[in-house]
Write an enzyme that holds these catalytic residues in place. Structure first.
Site, PDB file in Angstrom:
ATOM      1  N   CYS A 134       6.743   1.278  -5.629  1.00  0.00           N
ATOM      2  CA  CYS A 134       6.282   1.340  -7.017  1.00  0.00           C
ATOM      3  C   CYS A 134       6.857   2.576  -7.700  1.00  0.00           C
ATOM      4  CB  CYS A 134       4.747   1.344  -7.039  1.00  0.00           C
ATOM      5  SG  CYS A 134       4.076   1.390  -8.706  1.00  0.00           S
ATOM      6  N   CYS A 137       4.559   4.200 -10.320  1.00  0.00           N
ATOM      7  CA  CYS A 137       3.468   4.962  -9.705  1.00  0.00           C
ATOM      8  C   CYS A 137       3.977   6.278  -9.112  1.00  0.00           C
ATOM      9  CB  CYS A 137       2.829   4.180  -8.566  1.00  0.00           C
ATOM     10  SG  CYS A 137       2.589   2.454  -8.881  1.00  0.00           S
ATOM     11  N   ASP A 138       5.069   6.211  -8.365  1.00  0.00           N
ATOM     12  CA  ASP A 138       5.450   7.348  -7.519  1.00  0.00           C
ATOM     13  C   ASP A 138       6.703   8.085  -7.968  1.00  0.00           C
ATOM     14  OD1 ASP A 138       3.288   6.732  -5.899  1.00  0.00           O
ATOM     15  OD2 ASP A 138       4.452   5.385  -4.629  1.00  0.00           O
TER      16      ASP A 138
HETATM   17  P1  FAD Z   1      -4.683  -6.121  -4.704  1.00  0.00           P
HETATM   18  O1  FAD Z   1      -4.816  -4.678  -4.952  1.00  0.00           O
HETATM   19  O2  FAD Z   1      -3.491  -6.619  -3.963  1.00  0.00           O
HETATM   20  O3  FAD Z   1      -6.015  -6.594  -3.977  1.00  0.00           O
HETATM   21  C1  FAD Z   1      -6.115  -7.874  -3.436  1.00  0.00           C
HETATM   22  C2  FAD Z   1      -7.215  -7.855  -2.393  1.00  0.00           C
HETATM   23  O4  FAD Z   1      -7.441  -9.192  -1.972  1.00  0.00           O
HETATM   24  C3  FAD Z   1      -6.855  -7.065  -1.132  1.00  0.00           C
HETATM   25  O5  FAD Z   1      -7.839  -6.086  -0.889  1.00  0.00           O
HETATM   26  C4  FAD Z   1      -6.803  -8.119  -0.017  1.00  0.00           C
HETATM   27  O6  FAD Z   1      -7.308  -7.632   1.216  1.00  0.00           O
HETATM   28  C5  FAD Z   1      -7.711  -9.203  -0.584  1.00  0.00           C
HETATM   29  N1  FAD Z   1      -7.372 -10.526  -0.094  1.00  0.00           N
HETATM   30  C6  FAD Z   1      -6.142 -11.120  -0.080  1.00  0.00           C
HETATM   31  N2  FAD Z   1      -6.244 -12.357   0.433  1.00  0.00           N
HETATM   32  C7  FAD Z   1      -7.560 -12.554   0.744  1.00  0.00           C
HETATM   33  C8  FAD Z   1      -8.272 -13.642   1.317  1.00  0.00           C
HETATM   34  N3  FAD Z   1      -7.669 -14.783   1.645  1.00  0.00           N
HETATM   35  N4  FAD Z   1      -9.613 -13.510   1.513  1.00  0.00           N
HETATM   36  C9  FAD Z   1     -10.252 -12.356   1.183  1.00  0.00           C
HETATM   37  N5  FAD Z   1      -9.610 -11.295   0.645  1.00  0.00           N
HETATM   38  C10 FAD Z   1      -8.290 -11.392   0.428  1.00  0.00           C
HETATM   39  N6  FAD Z   1      -0.595   0.934  -9.517  1.00  0.00           N
HETATM   40  C11 FAD Z   1      -0.882   1.880 -10.442  1.00  0.00           C
HETATM   41  O7  FAD Z   1      -1.339   1.555 -11.542  1.00  0.00           O
HETATM   42  N7  FAD Z   1      -0.687   3.213 -10.171  1.00  0.00           N
HETATM   43  C12 FAD Z   1      -0.235   3.664  -8.979  1.00  0.00           C
HETATM   44  O8  FAD Z   1      -0.066   4.879  -8.769  1.00  0.00           O
HETATM   45  C13 FAD Z   1       0.053   2.683  -7.983  1.00  0.00           C
HETATM   46  N8  FAD Z   1       0.514   3.071  -6.761  1.00  0.00           N
HETATM   47  C14 FAD Z   1       0.732   2.128  -5.811  1.00  0.00           C
HETATM   48  C15 FAD Z   1       1.133   2.560  -4.563  1.00  0.00           C
HETATM   49  C16 FAD Z   1       1.336   1.641  -3.561  1.00  0.00           C
HETATM   50  C17 FAD Z   1       1.764   2.138  -2.191  1.00  0.00           C
HETATM   51  C18 FAD Z   1       1.158   0.247  -3.814  1.00  0.00           C
HETATM   52  C19 FAD Z   1       1.378  -0.755  -2.718  1.00  0.00           C
HETATM   53  C20 FAD Z   1       0.782  -0.192  -5.076  1.00  0.00           C
HETATM   54  C21 FAD Z   1       0.564   0.738  -6.087  1.00  0.00           C
HETATM   55  N9  FAD Z   1       0.167   0.347  -7.362  1.00  0.00           N
HETATM   56  C22 FAD Z   1      -0.141   1.294  -8.305  1.00  0.00           C
HETATM   57  C23 FAD Z   1      -0.003  -1.084  -7.729  1.00  0.00           C
HETATM   58  C24 FAD Z   1      -1.497  -1.489  -7.671  1.00  0.00           C
HETATM   59  O9  FAD Z   1      -2.057  -1.068  -6.448  1.00  0.00           O
HETATM   60  C25 FAD Z   1      -1.627  -3.002  -7.839  1.00  0.00           C
HETATM   61  O10 FAD Z   1      -1.026  -3.418  -9.029  1.00  0.00           O
HETATM   62  C26 FAD Z   1      -3.111  -3.421  -7.857  1.00  0.00           C
HETATM   63  O11 FAD Z   1      -3.770  -2.980  -6.694  1.00  0.00           O
HETATM   64  C27 FAD Z   1      -3.259  -4.926  -7.985  1.00  0.00           C
HETATM   65  O12 FAD Z   1      -4.621  -5.234  -7.929  1.00  0.00           O
HETATM   66  P2  FAD Z   1      -5.179  -6.676  -7.539  1.00  0.00           P
HETATM   67  O13 FAD Z   1      -6.654  -6.553  -7.569  1.00  0.00           O
HETATM   68  O14 FAD Z   1      -4.516  -7.698  -8.365  1.00  0.00           O
HETATM   69  O15 FAD Z   1      -4.667  -6.967  -6.055  1.00  0.00           O
END
Ligand code: FAD
Ligand code: NAP
Length: 313
Positions: A134, A137-138
């Site tokens: 990302c 982010c970083d």
């Molecule tokens: P996710 O965060 O992917 O959450 C999905 C959840 O669903 C997970 O906890 C998973 O375990 C759960 N899940 C999946 N399948 C199932 C299932 N079948 N049953 C039950 N549970 C399930 N964004 C920023 O804005 N700023 C930052 O500084 C930043 N830094 C980042 C650093 C890293 C290393 C990464 C990887 C991403 C970063 N991001 C950052 C991006 C940000 O984390 C994502 O855009 C955000 O988390 C997306 O949120 P979400 O809720 O859509 O999905």
């Protein structure tokens, strides 16, 4: 029967839980297979969430407060993996790993996406400690420093361009000498004087110590020559895997409309092509892949769930 089943407890799912339960729904469960928090818990810092300005806190610590707030209004957490979702008549059946089934009037799917791993040595070890997926982010952590970008697609070259405005030099490592990225994107990157291309090459190994990444070994696939660079930031953009499995039926067909990239097609209200089924966060089309936007999606989906249930009554 649940008023709403939320699948996935990242920023989108947790926010949807907060808004549904605080918005008056009494019977909402969040199915999260691990500890709630999502992808951001893998990050060592977060600097771009408005209102939160403490770079000493990790992503895990950042999400800790979310959990406390989101579960304070009656949302229930089921630490279970969901296998699939079915619509039967005008309600849904959520099928959990192991076969248990739960009925729900509405479903919000927020299972997110996982950046694809390239598979080189040290990638997992230094993920979140120098290896990143990302740039938004970083990137700022490498201000005026050289960084490496892996990949030759649109994401890699767009993100390399973004990084070139922050970092001193950006070294794009790509396994071929032709790029998958669109020609204008490639040409813009070529024109930028501090973006350098290392083609026909792969990352052989990410190297570092207890403090994190210290450099990369890059192998030329034609000559086998290994070149070491001391860049402490390595951005891997080799594609994304959207976590869309729960939306497949027993014949592996999707139950709602999807894009060619496997993302769920939604409108601005996070409605999918199936009434009562909403999708929020990184799983949806055109997701900006940021915590703040995932949370916004979760709030929108939750408000729509409340309206939908009221209309059904
Ligand atoms: P996710 O965060 O992917 O959450 C999905 C959840 O669903 C997970 O906890 C998973 O375990 C759960 N899940 C999946 N399948 C199932 C299932 N079948 N049953 C039950 N549970 C399930 N964004 C920023 O804005 N700023 C930052 O500084 C930043 N830094 C980042 C650093 C890293 C290393 C990464 C990887 C991403 C970063 N991001 C950052 C991006 C940000 O984390 C994502 O855009 C955000 O988390 C997306 O949120 P979400 O809720 O859509 O999905
Ligand atoms: P992508 O197009 O699949 O490109 C992935 C890149 O990573 C390719 O260059 C690929 O090399 C390389 N790669 C894959 N696995 C690798 C490995 N193990 N080791 C080293 N390199 C590896 O992914 P993306 O760039 O994330 O784009 C995904 C989709 O979104 C595409 O359709 C893209 O066009 C679209 N997109 C569009 C825009 C835009 O329109 N502005 C912006 C971003 C993304 P090869 O080329 O050799 O296979």
């Amino acid at each position: 029967m649940l008023d709403c089943a939320i699948i996935g407890g990242g920023p989108a799912g947790l926010t949807a839980g907060l808004y549904t339960s605080r918005g008056g729904l009494k019977n909402v469960s969040l199915f999260e297979m691990g500890v709630p928090g999502g992808q951001i818990t893998k990050s060592s810092e977060i600097e771009n969430y408005p209102g939160f300005f403490d770079s000493t806190k990790t992503g895990l610590e950042f999400m800790d407060t979310w959990q406390k707030q989101c579960f304070a209004f009656g949302l229930k957490h089921e630490m279970k993996k969901v296998d699939s979702v079915k619509k039967i008549g005008n309600h849904f059946v959520v099928i959990l790993e192991g076969g248990e089934t739960i009925e729900a009037k509405t479903v919000i799917v927020s299972t997110g996406a996982v950046p694809r791993r390239a598979g080189f040595k040290g990638e997992d070890e230094f993920y979140g400690r120098g290896v990143s997926t990302c740039a938004t982010c970083d990137g700022f952590f490498y201000k005026d420093k050289p960084v490496t970008v892996l990949g030759g697609g649109d994401t890699a070259l767009e993100e390399a361009f973004f990084l070139s405005n922050i970092c001193s030099d950006v070294y794009v490592v790509h396994r071929r000498d032709e790029f998958r990225a669109a020609p204008p994107t490639l040409e813009r990157a070529i024109r930028k004087e501090n973006i350098h291309f290392i083609t026909d090459s792969i990352i052989e190994e990410a190297v570092g110590d207890a403090m994190g990444l210290t450099g990369v070994d890059i192998r030329n696939l034609k000559t086998d020559e290994i070149r070491h660079m001391d860049n402490t930031g390595l951005f891997v953009f080799v594609g994304q895997d959207v976590k869309n499995d729960v939306l497949k039926d027993e014949n592996e067909n999707f139950i709602c409309e999807m894009s060619d990239l496997g993302q769920v097609v939604v409108n601005l209200k996070m409605h999918t092509s199936i009434e009562g089924l909403f999708v929020a966060g990184d799983l949806r089309i055109d997701a900006p892949k940021q915590v703040v936007s995932a949370a916004g999606d979760g709030a929108i989906a939750a408000l729509q769930v409340i309206s939908y249930i009221q209309e059904q009554q």
